[in-house]
Design a protein around this motif. Structure first.
Motif, mmCIF file in Angstrom:
data_model
loop_
_atom_site.group_PDB
_atom_site.id
_atom_site.type_symbol
_atom_site.label_atom_id
_atom_site.label_comp_id
_atom_site.label_asym_id
_atom_site.label_seq_id
_atom_site.Cartn_x
_atom_site.Cartn_y
_atom_site.Cartn_z
ATOM 1 N N LEU A 47 -25.822 61.642 85.847
ATOM 2 C CA LEU A 47 -27.127 61.298 85.763
ATOM 3 C C LEU A 47 -27.669 60.277 86.409
ATOM 4 C CD1 LEU A 47 -27.424 61.807 81.945
ATOM 5 C CD2 LEU A 47 -28.716 63.052 83.676
ATOM 6 N N ALA A 48 -26.947 59.036 86.538
ATOM 7 C CA ALA A 48 -27.205 58.009 87.284
ATOM 8 C C ALA A 48 -27.258 58.119 88.865
ATOM 9 C CB ALA A 48 -26.143 56.706 87.115
ATOM 10 N N ILE A 49 -26.349 58.804 89.380
ATOM 11 C CA ILE A 49 -26.628 59.276 90.827
ATOM 12 C C ILE A 49 -28.030 60.274 91.082
ATOM 13 C CG2 ILE A 49 -25.711 60.653 92.580
ATOM 14 C CD1 ILE A 49 -22.921 59.719 91.825
ATOM 15 N N GLY A 50 -27.945 61.109 89.974
ATOM 16 C CA GLY A 50 -29.177 61.839 90.274
ATOM 17 C C GLY A 50 -30.468 61.151 89.822
ATOM 18 N N ILE A 51 -30.779 60.424 89.016
ATOM 19 C CA ILE A 51 -32.001 59.715 88.510
ATOM 20 C C ILE A 51 -31.863 58.482 89.684
ATOM 21 C CG2 ILE A 51 -32.911 58.223 86.849
ATOM 22 C CD1 ILE A 51 -31.765 59.974 84.738
ATOM 23 N N GLY A 52 -30.941 57.866 89.806
ATOM 24 C CA GLY A 52 -31.038 56.576 90.785
ATOM 25 C C GLY A 52 -31.404 56.940 91.987
ATOM 26 N N THR A 53 -31.226 58.252 92.734
ATOM 27 C CA THR A 53 -31.398 58.312 94.115
ATOM 28 C C THR A 53 -32.866 59.107 94.205
ATOM 29 O OG1 THR A 53 -28.993 59.254 94.266
ATOM 30 C CG2 THR A 53 -30.919 59.862 95.918
ATOM 31 N N GLN A 186 -24.469 51.487 90.335
ATOM 32 C CA GLN A 186 -25.397 52.517 90.092
ATOM 33 C C GLN A 186 -25.764 52.467 88.818
ATOM 34 O OE1 GLN A 186 -26.427 53.597 92.559
ATOM 35 N NE2 GLN A 186 -27.730 55.644 92.241
ATOM 36 N N ASN A 187 -24.735 52.700 87.685
ATOM 37 C CA ASN A 187 -25.244 52.844 86.537
ATOM 38 C C ASN A 187 -25.850 51.560 85.953
ATOM 39 O OD1 ASN A 187 -23.778 55.027 86.129
ATOM 40 N ND2 ASN A 187 -22.023 54.281 85.171
ATOM 41 N N GLY A 188 -25.432 50.255 86.506
ATOM 42 C CA GLY A 188 -26.320 49.131 85.781
ATOM 43 C C GLY A 188 -27.652 49.153 86.435
ATOM 44 N N ILE A 189 -27.955 49.425 87.637
ATOM 45 C CA ILE A 189 -29.183 49.432 88.199
ATOM 46 C C ILE A 189 -30.308 50.304 87.561
ATOM 47 C CG2 ILE A 189 -30.611 50.087 90.479
ATOM 48 C CD1 ILE A 189 -28.047 48.981 91.869
ATOM 49 N N VAL A 190 -29.633 51.623 87.313
ATOM 50 C CA VAL A 190 -30.469 52.633 86.702
ATOM 51 C C VAL A 190 -30.894 52.131 84.994
ATOM 52 C CG1 VAL A 190 -30.608 55.076 85.868
ATOM 53 C CG2 VAL A 190 -29.773 54.450 88.158
ATOM 54 N N ALA A 191 -30.000 51.756 84.474
ATOM 55 C CA ALA A 191 -30.463 51.480 83.221
ATOM 56 C C ALA A 191 -31.453 50.243 83.056
ATOM 57 C CB ALA A 191 -29.185 50.740 82.300
ATOM 58 N N LEU A 192 -31.232 49.454 83.927
ATOM 59 C CA LEU A 192 -32.279 48.298 84.008
ATOM 60 C C LEU A 192 -33.651 48.754 84.342
ATOM 61 C CD1 LEU A 192 -33.000 45.378 83.640
ATOM 62 C CD2 LEU A 192 -31.805 44.827 85.887
ATOM 63 N N LEU A 193 -33.573 49.731 85.395
ATOM 64 C CA LEU A 193 -34.709 50.125 86.048
ATOM 65 C C LEU A 193 -35.351 50.879 85.051
ATOM 66 C CD1 LEU A 193 -36.238 50.599 88.698
ATOM 67 C CD2 LEU A 193 -34.670 52.240 89.187
ATOM 68 N N VAL A 271 -36.960 62.476 85.810
ATOM 69 C CA VAL A 271 -37.475 61.884 86.907
ATOM 70 C C VAL A 271 -39.065 62.553 87.075
ATOM 71 C CG1 VAL A 271 -37.484 61.417 89.501
ATOM 72 C CG2 VAL A 271 -35.573 61.062 88.098
ATOM 73 N N GLY A 272 -39.248 63.992 87.138
ATOM 74 C CA GLY A 272 -40.448 64.458 87.168
ATOM 75 C C GLY A 272 -41.353 63.852 86.096
ATOM 76 N N VAL A 273 -41.188 63.873 85.028
ATOM 77 C CA VAL A 273 -42.122 63.160 83.905
ATOM 78 C C VAL A 273 -42.414 61.722 84.441
ATOM 79 C CG1 VAL A 273 -42.256 62.765 81.636
ATOM 80 C CG2 VAL A 273 -41.183 64.797 82.047
ATOM 81 N N PHE A 317 -39.525 43.590 91.504
ATOM 82 C CA PHE A 317 -38.140 43.626 91.206
ATOM 83 C C PHE A 317 -37.646 45.085 90.733
ATOM 84 C CE2 PHE A 317 -34.500 42.765 87.923
ATOM 85 C CZ PHE A 317 -33.927 42.224 88.907
ATOM 86 N N GLY A 318 -38.373 46.049 90.071
ATOM 87 C CA GLY A 318 -37.925 47.335 89.872
ATOM 88 C C GLY A 318 -38.125 47.979 91.130
ATOM 89 N N GLY A 319 -38.993 47.825 92.002
ATOM 90 C CA GLY A 319 -38.803 48.490 93.526
ATOM 91 C C GLY A 319 -37.794 48.183 94.284
ATOM 92 N N LEU A 320 -37.339 46.869 93.986
ATOM 93 C CA LEU A 320 -35.992 46.383 94.949
ATOM 94 C C LEU A 320 -35.071 47.154 94.246
ATOM 95 C CD1 LEU A 320 -35.620 44.021 97.052
ATOM 96 C CD2 LEU A 320 -35.011 42.647 95.186
ATOM 97 N N LEU A 321 -34.729 47.270 93.002
ATOM 98 C CA LEU A 321 -33.682 47.781 92.231
ATOM 99 C C LEU A 321 -33.709 49.492 92.636
ATOM 100 C CD1 LEU A 321 -33.621 46.443 88.690
ATOM 101 C CD2 LEU A 321 -32.187 45.863 90.508
ATOM 102 N N ALA A 322 -34.884 50.007 92.589
ATOM 103 C CA ALA A 322 -34.978 51.270 92.879
ATOM 104 C C ALA A 322 -34.340 51.906 94.317
ATOM 105 C CB ALA A 322 -36.350 51.919 92.487
#
Length: 473
Positions: A47-53, A186-193, A271-273, A317-322
């Motif tokens: 999920l982190a790879i899918g959502i994070g990408t 990836q997991n850490g970035i996505v959770a914070l994001l 991500v669609g929502v 900051f979120g944009g940087l992480l994303a």
């Protein structure tokens, strides 16, 4: 879990044959005679790879560009993209549980439709991911400059590309040191994001509908007509490339029969929502024209509008992480695509060499990182995004066709843990929608995309025309 497809045969121009050594799929690793890819990725990692990408471009780079093209109806463009992605995610999930191999869409198409289709898709997937990663890195550069500006350090737009290049090289090195290291980041970035976005979109949504603050002045939903909604959907489809990237690391995923479908479909829905809500919130804060004027970092001004300086900083900051997350996941997936193509003798065997210290395909990572840095240097955001979409949409359409071919023949080895509901309508509709969306792209993107496909077909004719991947079905 699926069986083993018939062995590939033949030799390329260098006299190399596809690597047909037995592959043992266990709960811990994908094991061959000379290498072992550890299964370190669980459902959360998938999920982190899918959502994070996916979350990077759609939320943080596209709102200004999309609103400039389609107005508030850009939300509809993202919804169209999500529907197409779901129509492809379901067939991809079935194929991935039948063939949980590194290489994803390339592997499915080469075994379902043969060597020519496999070569075109495999090499196009390499280039498509390279274009997408360069696009994410340029977005990262813009956000890095804006982050410094919010902290009172103004360095100017001239530093966008140098920063993008520096971090692109850094992500490549990180992935060489191991999938698990990259996945942890990836997991850490996505959770914070997701935490940042959840708070921002909840507040912005309540403000946009007038439950708090002042209600926004309504804007005509389709100020530019219906056609820009479709052309914008073709542009922003880059935002939905992440779900299929989960399949490219199937050989490193725990319990692929369960986790692959959940990770792919789940990441598209989440991500669609988020995309649709984001566009609604952004176009409620500003009119389309003003939003378009803010460019790649329009969401920073949306954050400032709703929550002042704190909101602007949270978004920057979120944009940087994303964008960091998107680039990191794409470098990982690009290298795995090259690894799979090389093992099938469609590229020189050296490209699939595994690093004995880290257990990662370091040569493939170099072949990913180099072209990414070259394209990043161009800084052409919209062209990079659309060419990436073009090449992926071709692959997605052919994935659906490959499923139809395999289901029609139903070879003995084809035994997926998950089967597409609504067969054959879902994969047939997925193929039609994927190919149709390409028709709404700008001509420059179509020309570059077709050019890359012709080059890959020429490479097949020169280098690998005697290799047979499909076997007897």
């Amino acid at each position: 879990m699926g069986g083993e497809p018939p062995p590939a045969e033949g030799t390329n121009i260098a006299g190399e044959s596809p690597d047909v050594e037995p592959t043992v799929e266990t709960d811990e690793a994908t094991i061959t005679e000379d290498a072992e890819l550890e299964r370190t990725l669980g459902l959360s990692g998938g999920l982190a790879i899918g959502i994070g990408t996916m979350i990077g471009a759609g939320i943080f780079v596209f709102p200004g560009l999309a609103a400039g093209r389609a107005g508030p109806a850009a939300a509809g463009s993202f919804a169209i993209g999500a529907v197409v992605a779901l129509l492809v995610a379901l067939p991809t999930s079935e194929l991935a549980t039948a063939m949980p191999k590194s290489g994803g869409g390339y592997y499915f198409i080469s075994r379902g439709l043969g060597t020519l289709a496999g070569t075109v898709v495999g090499l196009s997937l390499w280039f498509g991911l390279v274009f997408a990663t360069a696009f994410y890195l340029v977005g990262f550069g813009y956000y890095a400059v804006d982050t410094l500006a919010e902290l009172g350090v103004t360095i100017g737009a001239g530093f966008v590309i140098p920063i993008a290049l520096l971090f692109g090289a850094g992500f490549t090195v990180l992935n060489v040191t191991g999938t698990e290291n990259a996945a942890k980041l990836q997991n850490g970035i996505v959770a914070l994001l997701l935490s940042i976005l959840g708070v921002f979109l909840a507040y912005g949504g309540l403000d946009a509908v007038g439950l708090i603050g002042e209600s926004a002045a309504p804007e005509q939903f389709t100020p530019f007509g219906a056609m820009p909604v479709l052309t914008t959907a073709a542009l922003v489809f880059t935002s939905y490339l992440g779900f299929a990237q989960v399949a490219t690391v199937a050989g490193e995923m725990k319990g692929p029969g369960r986790n692959l479908p959940l990770a792919m479909v789940g990441s598209v829905l989440v991500v669609g929502v988020l995309y649709v809500v984001t566009i609604f919130v952004a176009t409620s804060a500003f009119g389309s024209e003003a939003l378009a004027g803010f460019g790649e970092t329009a969401m920073v001004e949306v954050g400032r509008h709703y929550l002042g300086t704190a909101g602007a900083f949270a978004i920057v900051f979120g944009g940087l992480l994303a964008t960091m997350s998107s680039a990191n996941a794409s470098v990982l997936s690009t290298s795995r695509a090259i690894y799979a193509v090389s093992r099938d003798a469609l590229l020189p065997r050296g490209a699939s060499r595994i690093n004995l210290r880290y257990g990662t395909p370091h040569v493939a990572l170099g072949l990913a990182g180099g072209p990414i840095l070259v394209l990043t240097a161009t800084g052409r955001v919209e062209l990079l995004a659309e060419v990436a979409s073009f090449l992926h949409l071709v692959m997605y359409g052919l994935i659906c066709v490959a499923l139809l071919a395999l289901r029609r023949n139903e070879p003995a080895w084809y035994d997926p843990d998950f089967r597409v509901p609504g067969y054959p309508v879902v994969p047939a509709f997925g193929a039609v929608c994927s190919f149709a969306l390409i028709g709404f792209m700008q001509p420059a993107s179509q020309i570059v995309g077709v050019g890359i496909m012709l080059v890959t077909a020429g490479w097949y004719a020169y280098y690998a025309r005697d290799v047979t991947l499909r076997g007897e079905l």
